[in-house]
Design a protein around this motif. Structure first.
Motif, mmCIF file in Angstrom:
data_model
loop_
_atom_site.group_PDB
_atom_site.id
_atom_site.type_symbol
_atom_site.label_atom_id
_atom_site.label_comp_id
_atom_site.label_asym_id
_atom_site.label_seq_id
_atom_site.Cartn_x
_atom_site.Cartn_y
_atom_site.Cartn_z
ATOM 1 N N ARG A 174 10.569 2.695 -25.329
ATOM 2 C CA ARG A 174 10.979 1.117 -23.542
ATOM 3 C C ARG A 174 9.739 0.569 -23.104
ATOM 4 N NH1 ARG A 174 15.003 1.295 -20.656
ATOM 5 N NH2 ARG A 174 14.865 0.919 -18.565
ATOM 6 N N LEU A 175 9.179 2.024 -22.951
ATOM 7 C CA LEU A 175 7.346 1.693 -22.546
ATOM 8 C C LEU A 175 6.911 0.201 -23.474
ATOM 9 C CD1 LEU A 175 6.377 4.541 -20.052
ATOM 10 C CD2 LEU A 175 7.722 2.366 -19.371
ATOM 11 N N TYR B 84 17.134 15.092 -21.057
ATOM 12 C CA TYR B 84 16.683 13.782 -20.529
ATOM 13 C C TYR B 84 15.318 13.677 -21.169
ATOM 14 C CZ TYR B 84 20.441 14.681 -17.332
ATOM 15 O OH TYR B 84 21.979 14.858 -16.330
ATOM 16 N N MET B 85 15.563 11.906 -20.811
ATOM 17 C CA MET B 85 14.888 11.281 -21.224
ATOM 18 C C MET B 85 13.943 9.936 -20.497
ATOM 19 S SD MET B 85 13.087 7.753 -21.394
ATOM 20 C CE MET B 85 14.100 7.061 -21.332
ATOM 21 N N VAL B 86 13.229 10.149 -19.030
ATOM 22 C CA VAL B 86 13.101 9.840 -18.262
ATOM 23 C C VAL B 86 11.473 9.286 -18.313
ATOM 24 C CG1 VAL B 86 11.328 10.403 -15.452
ATOM 25 C CG2 VAL B 86 13.512 11.997 -16.901
ATOM 26 N N ALA B 87 11.248 7.525 -18.238
ATOM 27 C CA ALA B 87 10.205 6.926 -18.401
ATOM 28 C C ALA B 87 10.100 6.155 -16.135
ATOM 29 C CB ALA B 87 10.610 5.626 -19.252
ATOM 30 N N VAL C 82 6.732 -1.752 -26.231
ATOM 31 C CA VAL C 82 8.450 -3.012 -25.376
ATOM 32 C C VAL C 82 8.443 -3.669 -24.250
ATOM 33 C CG1 VAL C 82 10.743 -4.389 -25.252
ATOM 34 C CG2 VAL C 82 9.912 -2.558 -27.068
ATOM 35 N N GLU C 83 8.446 -2.868 -23.253
ATOM 36 C CA GLU C 83 7.811 -3.370 -21.282
ATOM 37 C C GLU C 83 6.764 -4.005 -20.975
ATOM 38 O OE1 GLU C 83 9.133 -0.853 -18.629
ATOM 39 O OE2 GLU C 83 11.264 -1.238 -19.055
ATOM 40 N N ALA C 84 5.511 -3.635 -22.265
ATOM 41 C CA ALA C 84 4.330 -3.772 -22.467
ATOM 42 C C ALA C 84 4.227 -5.109 -23.381
ATOM 43 C CB ALA C 84 3.144 -3.115 -22.659
ATOM 44 N N ASP C 85 5.202 -5.667 -23.474
ATOM 45 C CA ASP C 85 5.243 -6.947 -24.482
ATOM 46 C C ASP C 85 4.018 -6.302 -25.791
ATOM 47 O OD1 ASP C 85 6.216 -8.597 -22.891
ATOM 48 O OD2 ASP C 85 3.640 -8.962 -21.647
ATOM 49 N N LYS C 86 5.105 -5.047 -26.077
ATOM 50 C CA LYS C 86 4.476 -4.623 -28.038
ATOM 51 C C LYS C 86 3.281 -4.441 -28.115
ATOM 52 C CE LYS C 86 8.900 -6.059 -29.354
ATOM 53 N NZ LYS C 86 10.091 -6.485 -30.196
ATOM 54 N N ILE D 245 -0.322 2.152 -18.348
ATOM 55 C CA ILE D 245 1.292 1.734 -18.300
ATOM 56 C C ILE D 245 1.985 2.428 -18.030
ATOM 57 C CG2 ILE D 245 2.939 0.841 -20.164
ATOM 58 C CD1 ILE D 245 1.042 0.478 -21.838
ATOM 59 N N GLY D 246 2.231 4.258 -18.249
ATOM 60 C CA GLY D 246 3.476 4.826 -17.382
ATOM 61 C C GLY D 246 3.595 5.848 -18.444
#
Length: 236
Positions: free
Chosen positions: A51-52, A228-231, A54-58, A159-160
């Motif tokens: 998820r992170l 739980y997955m927390v991003a 993809v949000e960072a433009d791969k 990034i996160g």
């Protein structure tokens, strides 16, 4: 044997006693790899990392620090994902105990993309890696420490953060209690397995954390099996 799951348990796990260890702890770490496979522990971490990413433009180059990694077995799934997507991936397995670090070195002795580092969370430098992951890590901290822990993870990331931890519920507690007694006689596994569920989380815990984190974007999702997955996407 039976307890209330309304509040998180406050007892310390045996693995939290860094003055002990040795062969019994290393055996527990090896048995934990089997339990992680049985309970599909790696999948939520991979879900959050993707998820992170993809949000960072791969990005083609990507780095992860897995804090409190133990022997780091969940990262084998991330390595396979990197191969499939042609991502130049580097993973640092960071743990505070030498026993865990040595087990990680043995497990990944032929994997050049894995580096093992003995340190704790608060020893990480700022912006050390793109993403900081913690699988079954944050439940080791008390409720009043949680936001500080996550803020430290965010500080060490570019990034996160991805957190993968256990849903506090009687059903996974009973399943873990039973399975640990079938597969192990190790006192770390027998004590810490069920206790880790009792120290786990519910939706309201993540909502409270979301309110405490200023500027960062927190997304959480329930994932099989009772996790739980927390991003958390870093501000800016």
């Amino acid at each position: 044997m039976f307890r209330s799951f309304k509040q998180r348990a406050t007892e310390h796990e045996l693995m939290d006693d860094y003055s002990s260890g040795g062969q019994e702890l290393r055996e527990a770490l090896r048995q934990l790899r089997l339990l992680n496979r049985i309970f599909a522990a790696a999948a939520p971490t991979l879900y959050g990392v993707k998820r992170l990413w993809v949000e960072a433009d791969k990005p083609r180059r990507f780095s992860i620090i897995d804090i409190g990694s133990g022997s780091g077995d969940v990262n084998r799934h991330i390595l396979r994902w990197a191969d499939e997507n042609r991502v130049d991936l580097q993973i640092t397995l960071a743990d505070i105990t030498e026993d865990a670090c040595e087990e990680a070195r043995i497990l990944y002795c032929n994997e050049p993309r894995i580096h093992v580092l003995r340190t704790d969370l608060f020893g990480l430098s700022e912006r050390s890696a793109d993403v900081i992951t913690g699988t079954q890590f944050v439940h080791h901290f008390a409720e009043d420490e949680l936001s500080k822990v996550v803020e430290s993870m965010l500080k060490a990331s570019r990034i996160g953060v991805v957190i993968n931890d256990i849903h506090r519920h009687w059903l996974p507690w009973a399943a873990v209690w039973l399975v640990t007694r079938i597969v192990s006689d190790n006192r770390y596994i027998l004590n810490d397995g069920p206790l880790s569920v009792a120290k786990g989380f519910r939706s309201e815990d993540w909502l409270k954390l979301k309110d405490q984190l200023v500027g960062s974007e927190l997304f959480y999702a329930w994932r099989p099996l009772f996790r739980y997955m927390v991003a958390i996407k870093k501000a800016g």
